[in-house]
Design an enzyme around this catalytic site. Structure first.
Site, mmCIF file in Angstrom:
data_model
loop_
_atom_site.group_PDB
_atom_site.id
_atom_site.type_symbol
_atom_site.label_atom_id
_atom_site.label_comp_id
_atom_site.label_asym_id
_atom_site.label_seq_id
_atom_site.Cartn_x
_atom_site.Cartn_y
_atom_site.Cartn_z
ATOM 1 N N LYS A 184 -48.301 -49.676 25.178
ATOM 2 C CA LYS A 184 -47.955 -51.066 25.494
ATOM 3 C C LYS A 184 -46.773 -51.128 26.477
ATOM 4 O O LYS A 184 -46.238 -50.095 26.878
ATOM 5 C CB LYS A 184 -47.643 -51.822 24.202
ATOM 6 C CG LYS A 184 -48.850 -51.914 23.274
ATOM 7 C CD LYS A 184 -50.052 -52.564 23.943
ATOM 8 C CE LYS A 184 -51.245 -52.733 23.037
ATOM 9 N NZ LYS A 184 -51.903 -51.464 22.637
HETATM 10 C C1 PLP Z 1 -55.817 -56.084 22.059
HETATM 11 C C2 PLP Z 1 -55.151 -55.317 20.981
HETATM 12 N N1 PLP Z 1 -55.000 -55.885 19.771
HETATM 13 C C3 PLP Z 1 -54.407 -55.228 18.764
HETATM 14 C C4 PLP Z 1 -53.919 -53.947 18.931
HETATM 15 C C5 PLP Z 1 -53.292 -53.248 17.761
HETATM 16 O O1 PLP Z 1 -51.942 -52.896 17.995
HETATM 17 P P1 PLP Z 1 -51.327 -51.611 17.267
HETATM 18 O O2 PLP Z 1 -51.868 -50.388 17.905
HETATM 19 O O3 PLP Z 1 -49.830 -51.757 17.481
HETATM 20 O O4 PLP Z 1 -51.662 -51.700 15.804
HETATM 21 C C6 PLP Z 1 -54.062 -53.320 20.161
HETATM 22 C C7 PLP Z 1 -53.576 -51.929 20.370
HETATM 23 O O5 PLP Z 1 -54.038 -51.168 21.185
HETATM 24 C C8 PLP Z 1 -54.700 -54.005 21.219
HETATM 25 O O6 PLP Z 1 -54.878 -53.446 22.426
#
Ligand code: PLP
Length: 232
Positions: A184
């Site tokens: 991210k």
């Molecule tokens: C669009 C989207 N939603 C939710 C998530 C979930 O985030 P995390 O990996 O911090 O749990 C991601 C992670 O790649 C994502 O790209």
């Protein structure tokens, strides 16, 4: 032939210093640094009467956001089919059902005309995604929410720092979730946060993010228990 990486993480001397400083405090749980992180996100986003609650992942942020919005078994949540699986998992973890909606070609976000056709009396929430930081049709989503009395939980995982009409994503609207995982915009290796409009929701999020413990949040934020370093 030399390979050019698509991206490499930016881990600089300041990042390493923050890590060693955090360990040197001797408090290995959620504490003052989490609070400072939340405050600095709030400042960066320019929040006014909106509040940040840090979580261990973006997926948890979505899950807790759904719980705080009162979502449970039998409810329906509309989200784009072109989405990361975490959204679908977070919805299923509440016992609600995922209703997948097509996206638009121009912004790769939810198609609000198609979303309207999917709304039933069981629909409680729309989770739009701002894919790759490109804003979806936010106005359309909020118009639908208003028309049908739905909550909106914005998946802004890719959109930390995205600005629309001089306002940062997450600084307005209903609930916004960010992820700070390794791919991210900024990373805490794993991490996320929820942004909400009410202190009552903050209190419920504090309780839910830590095994039902909430009375302790203020104490934890003070880092009062100190670790004793053992000489070897
Ligand atoms: C669009 C989207 N939603 C939710 C998530 C979930 O985030 P995390 O990996 O911090 O749990 C991601 C992670 O790649 C994502 O790209």
């Amino acid at each position: 032939m030399e390979k050019i990486p698509v991206f490499a993480p930016h881990i600089h001397i300041d990042t390493l210093k923050h890590l060693t400083d955090a360990l040197n405090i001797g408090w290995l749980g959620m504490g003052a640094i989490t609070k400072e992180f939340e405050e600095r996100i709030a400042t960066f986003l320019g929040l006014d009467n909106r509040y940040v609650v840090a979580t261990n992942t973006g997926t948890s942020a979505l899950h807790l956001a759904l719980r705080v919005a009162g979502i449970g078994p039998g409810d329906e949540v509309i989200t784009p089919s072109f989405n990361y699986v975490a959204d679908h998992q977070a919805i299923r973890m509440t016992g609600a059902n995922v209703v997948m909606c097509d996206i638009r070609d121009d912004n790769l976000g939810i198609d609000c005309e198609k979303a309207e056709l999917l709304i039933t009396e069981k629909t409680k929430v729309i989770i739009p995604l701002h894919f790759a930081g490109i804003p979806c049709d936010q106005t359309g989503v909020y118009q639908l929410a208003e028309k049908y009395g739905l909550r909106v939980i914005e998946d802004a995982m890719h959109a930390f720092g995205t600005t629309i009409n001089k306002r940062k994503m997450g600084s307005y609207g209903d609930i916004t979730c960010f992820s700070f995982d390794p791919v991210k915009i900024i990373t805490s290796i794993d991490g996320g946060c929820v942004v909400v409009n009410s202190l009552e929701e903050v209190q419920r999020l504090h309780r839910m993010r830590l095994l039902g413990v909430d009375k302790d949040t203020t104490e934890r934020y003070k880092n009062q228990v100190r670790h004793v370093f053992l000489e070897t």
